[in-house]
Design a protein around this motif. Structure first.
Motif, PDB file in Angstrom:
ATOM      1  N   LEU A 116      -8.728   1.559  -4.569  1.00 32.00           N
ATOM      2  CA  LEU A 116      -8.779   0.881  -3.280  1.00 32.00           C
ATOM      3  C   LEU A 116      -9.568  -0.403  -3.495  1.00 32.00           C
ATOM      4  CD1 LEU A 116      -8.120   0.916  -0.250  1.00 32.00           C
ATOM      5  CD2 LEU A 116     -10.269   2.135   0.121  1.00 32.00           C
ATOM      6  N   ILE A 162     -17.708  -0.814   1.786  1.00 30.13           N
ATOM      7  CA  ILE A 162     -16.878   0.354   2.091  1.00 30.13           C
ATOM      8  C   ILE A 162     -17.645   1.639   1.826  1.00 30.13           C
ATOM      9  CG2 ILE A 162     -14.791   1.618   1.428  1.00 30.13           C
ATOM     10  CD1 ILE A 162     -13.410  -1.064   1.043  1.00 30.13           C
ATOM     11  N   TRP A 201       0.812  -1.201   0.000  1.00 33.12           N
ATOM     12  CA  TRP A 201       0.000   0.000   0.000  1.00 33.12           C
ATOM     13  C   TRP A 201       0.856   1.265   0.000  1.00 33.12           C
ATOM     14  CZ3 TRP A 201      -4.287   2.177  -1.205  1.00 33.12           C
ATOM     15  CH2 TRP A 201      -4.686   3.389  -0.629  1.00 33.12           C
ATOM     16  N   ALA A 236      -7.542  -1.029   9.381  1.00 37.21           N
ATOM     17  CA  ALA A 236      -6.646  -0.832   8.235  1.00 37.21           C
ATOM     18  C   ALA A 236      -7.287   0.100   7.218  1.00 37.21           C
ATOM     19  CB  ALA A 236      -6.313  -2.174   7.597  1.00 37.21           C
ATOM     20  N   LEU A 237      -8.587  -0.032   7.009  1.00 36.65           N
ATOM     21  CA  LEU A 237      -9.290   0.843   6.070  1.00 36.65           C
ATOM     22  C   LEU A 237      -9.171   2.295   6.508  1.00 36.65           C
ATOM     23  CD1 LEU A 237     -11.195   1.440   3.707  1.00 36.65           C
ATOM     24  CD2 LEU A 237     -13.120   0.861   5.202  1.00 36.65           C
ATOM     25  N   MET A 242      -5.674   3.574   5.806  1.00 32.73           N
ATOM     26  CA  MET A 242      -5.438   3.799   4.381  1.00 32.73           C
ATOM     27  C   MET A 242      -6.099   5.104   3.923  1.00 32.73           C
ATOM     28  SD  MET A 242      -6.087  -0.174   3.264  1.00 32.73           S
ATOM     29  CE  MET A 242      -5.546  -0.195   1.550  1.00 32.73           C
ATOM     30  N   ARG A 297     -11.345  -3.066   9.417  1.00 36.27           N
ATOM     31  CA  ARG A 297     -11.812  -1.685   9.465  1.00 36.27           C
ATOM     32  C   ARG A 297     -10.726  -0.720   9.939  1.00 36.27           C
ATOM     33  NH1 ARG A 297     -17.456  -0.902   9.074  1.00 36.27           N
ATOM     34  NH2 ARG A 297     -18.438  -2.862   8.468  1.00 36.27           N
ATOM     35  N   VAL A 302      -8.338  -5.252   1.770  1.00 32.20           N
ATOM     36  CA  VAL A 302      -8.321  -4.514   3.040  1.00 32.20           C
ATOM     37  C   VAL A 302      -8.498  -5.499   4.192  1.00 32.20           C
ATOM     38  CG1 VAL A 302      -9.438  -2.727   4.410  1.00 32.20           C
ATOM     39  CG2 VAL A 302      -9.261  -2.461   1.927  1.00 32.20           C
TER      40      VAL A 302
END
Length: 302
Positions: free
Chosen positions: A76, A122, A55, A86-87, A90, A84, A81
């Motif tokens: 994305l 997402i 990433w 990590a999301l 990012m 959550r 992913v």
């Protein structure tokens, strides 16, 4: 074509190319000349998701695009992913660079690495708004998908329309690339009749190797486009024997369809350069600015 319809198609062509976008992969970015040498400042440059690219490499390329005066639009991939937390990290990475838009895709991973397996999850998470990312592209499939059924695609598109409306997101559809205008035009009319209100950015291949395009086309499921090519005189054979493919005829067909349909949601063109970003950008800019004229099939090699 009458003089009036030809003028309308010409205006539609300029409209489609006025804000054309392109994309690059993190791997090719380091070998490109400065983007401002062949792209207008403010051009949207998408950063393709690659499963085995970290990433942070996408973040670095995104930063370079912004520093060159372009508008970065990183991909994305939901299935890549982990969770959550990590999301949120990012999205925070992107927001810290001033990025306010991205392209959400499911991703090519067959098995999700975490809880996300589709883009709707997402879109509906609330994390995009939290990060200040309100402009979102989602994938469109005019010729279907080899991995997703038609009913599932229709359901997902309805959900994306609903989420865009309820959350106030500026969502657009960016389609897979096609070799011919007819499947795109028919698909856009069909989804509009079914209730779609999202603008459509039409994916077209760039000026690259015909052999490479045919390989990608077969793997991406663009069979209807290939059928149209076969129906045209010398279609696939002509394509395979050409040194460089140019999407001139497809552009002309799209422009004519937009000019004839005032309710069309086709708003712009997105180019998949397949390793040929510079010639693709120069050609598209030349057509947009009137230095390269597209008039009929014979001019498709212009």
């Amino acid at each position: 074509m009458t003089a009036a319809s030809e003028a309308a198609a010409g205006a539609a062509l300029r409209q489609l190319l006025a804000r054309f976008s392109v994309e690059i992969t993190p791997r090719e970015a380091k070998n490109l000349p400065p983007l401002q040498d062949f792209l207008a400042v403010g051009t949207a440059v998408y950063v393709t998701f690659l499963p085995r690219v970290p990433w942070q490499e996408t973040v670095a390329v995104t930063r370079g695009i912004a520093e060159a005066g372009m508008r970065p639009v990183p991909h994305l991939a939901a299935r890549a992913v982990p969770d959550r937390a990590a999301l949120r990290r990012m999205l925070t990475d992107l927001a810290a660079m001033g990025v306010d838009e991205l392209l959400l895709v499911a991703g090519s991973l067959r098995t999700p690495v975490g809880e996300f397996h589709e883009t709707v999850q997402i879109l509906d998470s609330g994390y995009l708004e939290e990060a200040g990312i309100l402009r979102v592209g989602v994938a469109g499939h005019p010729e279907g998908s080899p991995d997703i059924g038609a009913d599932e695609l229709a359901s997902a598109l309805a959900a994306k329309n609903r989420i865009a409306r309820e959350r106030g997101l500026d969502v657009r559809i960016v389609t897979q690339f096609c070799f011919a205008a007819e499947p795109i035009v028919e698909w856009e009319r069909r989804i509009r009749a079914a209730g779609n209100l999202l603008p459509v950015h039409v994916g077209l291949p760039g000026l690259t190797s015909p052999g490479r395009l045919l390989r990608f086309g077969l793997s991406c499921g663009v069979g209807a486009s290939l059928k149209v090519l076969r129906a045209q005189a010398g279609g696939v054979l002509k394509l395979a024997s050409t040194s460089v493919y140019r999407p001139a005829e497809t552009l002309l067909g799209l422009a004519a369809a937009v000019a004839a349909d005032p309710d069309s949601l086709r708003r712009a063109v997105h180019f998949f350069p397949f390793g040929s970003l510079v010639p693709t950008a120069e050609w598209a800019t030349g057509v947009r600015d009137g230095r390269i004229e597209l008039r009929d099939r014979a001019s498709a090699s212009a």
